[in-house]
Design a protein around this motif. Structure first.
Motif, PDB file in Angstrom:
ATOM      1  N   ILE A  93       0.838  -1.205   0.000  1.00  0.00           N
ATOM      2  CA  ILE A  93       0.000   0.000   0.000  1.00  0.00           C
ATOM      3  C   ILE A  93       0.872   1.254   0.000  1.00  0.00           C
ATOM      4  O   ILE A  93       0.626   2.206  -0.757  1.00  0.00           O
ATOM      5  N   ARG A  94       1.891   1.266   0.844  1.00  0.00           N
ATOM      6  CA  ARG A  94       2.745   2.454   0.945  1.00  0.00           C
ATOM      7  C   ARG A  94       3.537   2.692  -0.338  1.00  0.00           C
ATOM      8  O   ARG A  94       3.639   3.834  -0.804  1.00  0.00           O
ATOM      9  N   ILE A  95       4.095   1.636  -0.914  1.00  0.00           N
ATOM     10  CA  ILE A  95       4.867   1.807  -2.145  1.00  0.00           C
ATOM     11  C   ILE A  95       3.941   2.186  -3.295  1.00  0.00           C
ATOM     12  O   ILE A  95       4.311   2.988  -4.164  1.00  0.00           O
ATOM     13  N   GLY A  96       2.721   1.657  -3.306  1.00  0.00           N
ATOM     14  CA  GLY A  96       1.766   2.059  -4.335  1.00  0.00           C
ATOM     15  C   GLY A  96       1.488   3.548  -4.286  1.00  0.00           C
ATOM     16  O   GLY A  96       1.417   4.223  -5.323  1.00  0.00           O
ATOM     17  N   SER A  97       1.332   4.076  -3.085  1.00  0.00           N
ATOM     18  CA  SER A  97       1.134   5.514  -2.929  1.00  0.00           C
ATOM     19  C   SER A  97       2.385   6.277  -3.345  1.00  0.00           C
ATOM     20  O   SER A  97       2.304   7.325  -3.996  1.00  0.00           O
ATOM     21  N   ALA A  98       3.550   5.738  -3.001  1.00  0.00           N
ATOM     22  CA  ALA A  98       4.802   6.394  -3.363  1.00  0.00           C
ATOM     23  C   ALA A  98       4.994   6.452  -4.875  1.00  0.00           C
ATOM     24  O   ALA A  98       5.501   7.449  -5.407  1.00  0.00           O
ATOM     25  N   LEU A  99       4.594   5.405  -5.591  1.00  0.00           N
ATOM     26  CA  LEU A  99       4.731   5.399  -7.050  1.00  0.00           C
ATOM     27  C   LEU A  99       4.016   6.583  -7.670  1.00  0.00           C
ATOM     28  O   LEU A  99       4.525   7.242  -8.585  1.00  0.00           O
TER      29      LEU A  99
END
Length: 301
Positions: free
Chosen positions: A238-244
């Motif tokens: 979830i966090r990396i998806g937001s970061a992308l």
């Protein structure tokens, strides 16, 4: 200064009264840029007419008649309307709790929770499917603006029908036979809702265990059965998806992105990012940003 995504206060806009379904629907025309934003509510968008571009969590796709997009809370997105062919869309906004109405919905919910992760955020319906989806959304609008008995029950039924059609088009997807006991199931549903709206905060299995009175192993196992990953991997996804999305859509410094999505340190952010994406955040930004993509889409032949 880096550009930050806007926060849209959908809960206030909804103005839901006590006892009402936390839901609203808009039928709108878009021929302009809707800047990068995020919100607390789940969004189901469906295109009736026109063309455009949508970017969800850094991934771009074309909008055309029959396109449906599904966004979980705080997925970051923007829409580029086409003045020559304005979009006419239905936009359903609802609290994530609407998804958790029955223990028999776990198969559907499990697939929807993977949207924007290992499953796409959109599908393109064709032919008879478009007619069916048009009918579903038209009936939701009629009911939403009326005052019939059982109004919100009807809306939820039709919304679930639309979501089921969407989920069936997502490929590939594993079948999920996880069926926890009813009481603990409800608390696990609350855990998932909480994670999706508080992922940028300091969350651990232990804090969630105390808050929802579930054992850490049960939470981890339940997430793995329902969403495909244990707690740590699910949080990272979830966090990396937001970061992308922040990396591809803003000039926010990478260190600020790490903090914004909930990582304690730049080092841990980079390590997890490299593990999931095979490159550093800076390399991702350098490789995948092309600011001319949207403009060129509307100027090509």
């Amino acid at each position: 200064m880096g550009m930050f995504p806007e926060y849209h206060d959908t809960i206030t806009v909804a103005n839901v009264k006590r006892g009402q379904l936390p839901f609203y629907i808009l039928e709108i025309t878009i021929d302009f840029l809707i800047n990068m934003h995020h919100h607390d509510y789940v969004e189901l968008l469906y295109v009736v007419e026109g063309s455009g571009i949508e970017i969800i969590n850094g991934k771009k796709h074309t909008l055309q008649p029959g396109t449906a997009s599904f966004l979980l809370p705080h997925h970051i997105h923007e829409i580029q309307g086409n003045p020559a062919s304005p979009l006419r869309v239905y936009c359903c906004m609802f609290d994530i709790s609407v998804l958790f109405g029955s223990r028999f919905d776990f198969e559907l919910v499990g697939r929807l929770l993977r949207s924007g992760g290992d499953l796409p955020s959109f599908v393109d319906f064709k032919n008879e499917q478009i007619e069916q989806m048009n009918s579903i959304f038209s009936s939701i609008v009629r009911e939403y603006t009326g005052s019939n008995f059982g109004k919100f029950t009807f809306i939820r039924v039709k919304l679930l029908e639309a979501l089921l059609q969407f989920a069936r088009e997502l490929q590939p997807a594993a079948q999920d036979e996880f069926r926890p006991a009813l009481d603990s199931q409800k608390r696990l549903e609350n855990v998932i809702q909480y994670i999706h709206t508080h992922y940028a905060e300091k969350l651990t299995l232990e804090t969630l265990s105390k808050k929802f009175n579930l054992s850490p192993p049960y939470i981890s196992q339940g997430l793995k059965k329902l969403c495909g990953e244990g707690f740590v991997d699910y949080m990272h996804k979830i966090r990396i998806g937001s970061a992308l999305s922040l990396l591809s859509s803003t000039d926010m410094p990478v260190a600020d992105v790490a903090v914004e999505v909930g990582f304690d340190s730049y080092r841990s952010f980079t390590r997890v990012f490299r593990k999931l994406r095979g490159m550093t955040p800076s390399q991702y930004r350098e490789t995948y940003i092309n600011t001319d993509d949207i403009a060129s889409h509307f100027t090509q032949g």
